[in-house]
Design an enzyme around this catalytic site. Structure first.
Site, PDB file in Angstrom:
ATOM      1  N   MET A 274       1.070  -1.160   0.030  1.00  0.00           N
ATOM      2  CA  MET A 274      -0.007  -0.144   0.365  1.00  0.00           C
ATOM      3  C   MET A 274       0.925   1.282  -0.088  1.00  0.00           C
ATOM      4  O   MET A 274       1.544   1.382   0.871  1.00  0.00           O
ATOM      5  CB  MET A 274      -0.935   0.030   1.411  1.00  0.00           C
ATOM      6  CG  MET A 274      -1.736   1.330   1.397  1.00  0.00           C
ATOM      7  SD  MET A 274      -3.011   1.362  -0.021  1.00  0.00           S
ATOM      8  CE  MET A 274      -2.749   2.910  -0.556  1.00  0.00           C
TER       9      MET A 274
ATOM     10  N   ASN B 208       0.884   8.237   1.267  1.00  0.00           N
ATOM     11  CA  ASN B 208       1.889   9.588   0.954  1.00  0.00           C
ATOM     12  C   ASN B 208       3.009   9.877   1.863  1.00  0.00           C
ATOM     13  O   ASN B 208       3.940  10.760   1.449  1.00  0.00           O
ATOM     14  CB  ASN B 208       0.989  10.872   0.944  1.00  0.00           C
ATOM     15  CG  ASN B 208       0.008  10.921  -0.329  1.00  0.00           C
ATOM     16  OD1 ASN B 208       0.367  11.440  -1.401  1.00  0.00           O
ATOM     17  ND2 ASN B 208      -1.300  10.272  -0.069  1.00  0.00           N
TER      18      ASN B 208
ATOM     19  N   TYR C 196     -17.433   6.826  -5.328  1.00  0.00           N
ATOM     20  CA  TYR C 196     -17.364   7.873  -6.363  1.00  0.00           C
ATOM     21  C   TYR C 196     -15.621   7.573  -6.719  1.00  0.00           C
ATOM     22  O   TYR C 196     -14.928   7.271  -6.209  1.00  0.00           O
ATOM     23  CB  TYR C 196     -17.354   9.273  -5.912  1.00  0.00           C
ATOM     24  CG  TYR C 196     -16.660   9.649  -4.432  1.00  0.00           C
ATOM     25  CD1 TYR C 196     -16.995   9.442  -3.373  1.00  0.00           C
ATOM     26  CD2 TYR C 196     -15.319  10.293  -4.778  1.00  0.00           C
ATOM     27  CE1 TYR C 196     -16.323   9.663  -2.141  1.00  0.00           C
ATOM     28  CE2 TYR C 196     -14.677  10.735  -3.788  1.00  0.00           C
ATOM     29  CZ  TYR C 196     -14.845  10.445  -2.308  1.00  0.00           C
ATOM     30  OH  TYR C 196     -14.077  10.725  -1.422  1.00  0.00           O
TER      31      TYR C 196
ATOM     32  N   ASP D 113      -6.998   3.417  -0.644  1.00  0.00           N
ATOM     33  CA  ASP D 113      -6.482   2.999   0.585  1.00  0.00           C
ATOM     34  C   ASP D 113      -8.067   3.129   1.489  1.00  0.00           C
ATOM     35  O   ASP D 113      -8.268   2.537   2.388  1.00  0.00           O
ATOM     36  CB  ASP D 113      -5.511   3.912   1.294  1.00  0.00           C
ATOM     37  CG  ASP D 113      -6.070   5.540   1.177  1.00  0.00           C
ATOM     38  OD1 ASP D 113      -6.697   5.802   0.313  1.00  0.00           O
ATOM     39  OD2 ASP D 113      -5.479   6.134   2.014  1.00  0.00           O
TER      40      ASP D 113
HETATM   41  N1  LIG Z   1       8.740   6.137  11.119  1.00  0.00           N
HETATM   42  C1  LIG Z   1       7.672   6.993  10.596  1.00  0.00           C
HETATM   43  N2  LIG Z   1       7.775   7.547   9.602  1.00  0.00           N
HETATM   44  C2  LIG Z   1       6.726   8.224   9.193  1.00  0.00           C
HETATM   45  N3  LIG Z   1       5.622   8.634   9.722  1.00  0.00           N
HETATM   46  C3  LIG Z   1       5.357   7.880  11.107  1.00  0.00           C
HETATM   47  C4  LIG Z   1       6.372   7.194  11.466  1.00  0.00           C
HETATM   48  N4  LIG Z   1       5.999   6.487  12.650  1.00  0.00           N
HETATM   49  C5  LIG Z   1       4.562   7.099  12.631  1.00  0.00           C
HETATM   50  N5  LIG Z   1       4.518   7.943  11.669  1.00  0.00           N
HETATM   51  C6  LIG Z   1       3.230   8.858  11.962  1.00  0.00           C
HETATM   52  O1  LIG Z   1       2.529   8.292  10.759  1.00  0.00           O
HETATM   53  C7  LIG Z   1       2.002   9.258  10.163  1.00  0.00           C
HETATM   54  C8  LIG Z   1       1.759   8.598   8.532  1.00  0.00           C
HETATM   55  O2  LIG Z   1       1.092   7.531   8.763  1.00  0.00           O
HETATM   56  P1  LIG Z   1       0.891   6.504   7.493  1.00  0.00           P
HETATM   57  O3  LIG Z   1      -0.224   5.761   7.668  1.00  0.00           O
HETATM   58  O4  LIG Z   1       2.345   5.887   7.448  1.00  0.00           O
HETATM   59  O5  LIG Z   1       0.861   7.583   6.328  1.00  0.00           O
HETATM   60  P2  LIG Z   1       0.414   7.219   4.825  1.00  0.00           P
HETATM   61  O6  LIG Z   1      -0.231   5.885   4.983  1.00  0.00           O
HETATM   62  O7  LIG Z   1      -0.161   8.434   4.330  1.00  0.00           O
HETATM   63  O8  LIG Z   1       1.641   7.065   4.031  1.00  0.00           O
HETATM   64  C9  LIG Z   1       2.897  10.316  10.033  1.00  0.00           C
HETATM   65  O9  LIG Z   1       2.099  11.649  10.112  1.00  0.00           O
HETATM   66  C10 LIG Z   1       3.603  10.128  11.544  1.00  0.00           C
HETATM   67  O10 LIG Z   1       3.139  11.098  12.390  1.00  0.00           O
HETATM   68  C1  LIG Z   2      -6.976  11.302   1.334  1.00  0.00           C
HETATM   69  C2  LIG Z   2      -5.636  10.280   0.818  1.00  0.00           C
HETATM   70  C3  LIG Z   2      -4.792  11.425   0.335  1.00  0.00           C
HETATM   71  C4  LIG Z   2      -5.400   9.679   2.153  1.00  0.00           C
HETATM   72  O1  LIG Z   2      -4.009   8.877   1.917  1.00  0.00           O
HETATM   73  P1  LIG Z   2      -2.871   8.845   2.844  1.00  0.00           P
HETATM   74  O2  LIG Z   2      -2.991  10.076   3.947  1.00  0.00           O
HETATM   75  O3  LIG Z   2      -2.979   7.223   3.489  1.00  0.00           O
HETATM   76  O4  LIG Z   2      -1.700   9.048   2.039  1.00  0.00           O
HETATM   77  C5  LIG Z   2      -6.261   9.411  -0.135  1.00  0.00           C
HETATM   78  O5  LIG Z   2      -7.190   8.688   0.564  1.00  0.00           O
HETATM   79  C6  LIG Z   2      -6.426   9.904  -1.354  1.00  0.00           C
HETATM   80  O6  LIG Z   2      -5.598  10.222  -2.229  1.00  0.00           O
HETATM   81  N1  LIG Z   2      -8.004  10.211  -1.476  1.00  0.00           N
HETATM   82  C7  LIG Z   2      -8.421  10.514  -2.863  1.00  0.00           C
HETATM   83  C8  LIG Z   2      -9.636  11.535  -2.462  1.00  0.00           C
HETATM   84  C9  LIG Z   2     -10.795  11.025  -1.824  1.00  0.00           C
HETATM   85  O7  LIG Z   2     -10.570  10.101  -1.083  1.00  0.00           O
HETATM   86  O8  LIG Z   2     -11.793  11.558  -2.013  1.00  0.00           O
HETATM   87  K   LIG Z   3      -2.770   5.648   5.432  1.00  0.00           K
END
Ligand SMILES: Nc1ncnc2c1ncn2[C@@H]1O[C@H](COP(=O)(O)OP(=O)(O)O)[C@@H](O)[C@H]1O
Ligand SMILES: CC(C)(COP(=O)(O)O)[C@@H](O)C(=O)NCCC(=O)O
Ligand SMILES: [K+]
Length: 258
Positions: free
Chosen positions: A6, A9, A101, A107
């Site tokens: 997965m 961002n 939509y 995710d």
């Molecule tokens: N090792 C890490 N590196 C980056 N972010 C982390 C870590 N551990 C916890 N976090 C927290 O997780 C958040 C990102 O969540 P995550 O679910 O990994 O993001 P995404 O799925 O959007 O990539 C960050 O905002 C941070 O606060």
């Molecule tokens: C809102 C998100 C950026 C969250 O992703 P994440 O923070 O896990 O990287 C992602 O679900 C996304 O790109 N959504 C598209 C717009 C929508 O869900 O309406």
């Molecule tokens: K996430």
């Protein structure tokens, strides 16, 4: 053996499956384009992943390369991973929820599907990732809808990056003083207390429509947020299912269990 990836961002989220069993999960940073090019010249995924930390918790077979199931909300990264010789991309159409939509994040759909299939519908997901999202479905597996806001770290980063004097601030393990007397705590208080109030507000609005619904929280900030909620709103914290692997469960439902 198959791999689930997965792409969020902030990070890559890896799951190693043996059939239906999720054996290991780990998170890494995004792979730079240069290193991904190595896949095109036959470098094994195992060797490639060893170039970034943490390396896979156990060696991955290189021939044949394990099937890679990919879901991504970062189009640039998705494109890069097309190089991998045995990749299947999970898209919204494959998620059996109704009423999705077209621009909904995969995710969000996968976490909702994974949780709903595990604990039943209606279901509300709070994903505390780069963005914090609410995503809910009714008892008939129809998307009710949701909301998107900057995650905890993103809010603090925005303050630091878009102002002249505000510093980079970490997320504290404990709740800060609400009416703070230092800049650092004032930033933490502003972001944390409003986010907690927002979560309470959305959860209570959801329960007004679906009083019997379960609520699951996932994402990198889930533990921190649940700890904060435990102090502020224990009646909500005690009802939350805290589960990091909802998206992997959603992917498994689609590829293994149909
Ligand atoms: N090792 C890490 N590196 C980056 N972010 C982390 C870590 N551990 C916890 N976090 C927290 O997780 C958040 C990102 O969540 P995550 O679910 O990994 O993001 P995404 O799925 O959007 O990539 C960050 O905002 C941070 O606060
Ligand atoms: C809102 C998100 C950026 C969250 O992703 P994440 O923070 O896990 O990287 C992602 O679900 C996304 O790109 N959504 C598209 C717009 C929508 O869900 O309406
Ligand atoms: K996430």
């Amino acid at each position: 053996m198959w791999l689930a990836l997965m792409i969020g961002n902030s990070r890559l989220h890896w799951g190693l499956f043996e059939g239906e069993t999720l054996c290991q999960t780990w998170d890494t940073n995004h792979l730079p384009e240069s290193s991904l090019q190595q896949l095109a010249i036959g470098q094994s995924l195992d060797d490639l992943l060893k170039t970034i930390s943490p390396s896979p918790p156990l060696p991955l077979p290189s021939s044949p390369p394990p099937p890679l199931l990919l879901a991504s909300v970062v189009p640039k990264q998705t494109a890069l991973w097309q190089i991998y010789p045995n990749v299947r991309i999970i898209t919204l159409e494959q998620v059996p929820l109704q009423g999705l939509y077209p621009t909904l994040g995969i995710d969000r759909a996968l976490a909702l599907w994974g949780a709903g299939k595990t604990w039943g519908f209606p279901m509300l997901i709070v994903d505390a990732g780069t963005a914090l999202t609410f995503t809910g479905a009714d008892a008939n597996q129809n998307l009710n809808g949701g909301a998107i806001l900057p995650g905890l770290s993103l809010q603090l980063a925005a303050l630091a990056n878009r102002t002249g004097q505000l510093p980079n601030v970490e997320l504290p393990q404990q709740l800060p003083q609400r009416f703070a007397l230092t800049t650092q705590e004032a930033m933490q208080s502003g972001v944390i207390y409003t986010l907690l109030a927002g979560i309470k507000d959305f959860v209570e609005a959801w329960w007004r429509s679906y009083p019997e619904s379960k609520i699951a929280i996932t994402g990198g900030d889930r533990t921190l947020l649940v700890n904060y909620l435990q102090s502020q709103f224990p009646e909500i914290a005690n009802c939350l299912i805290v589960e990091p692997n909802l998206i992997f469960w959603g992917m498994r439902e689609i590829v293994i269990r149909h």
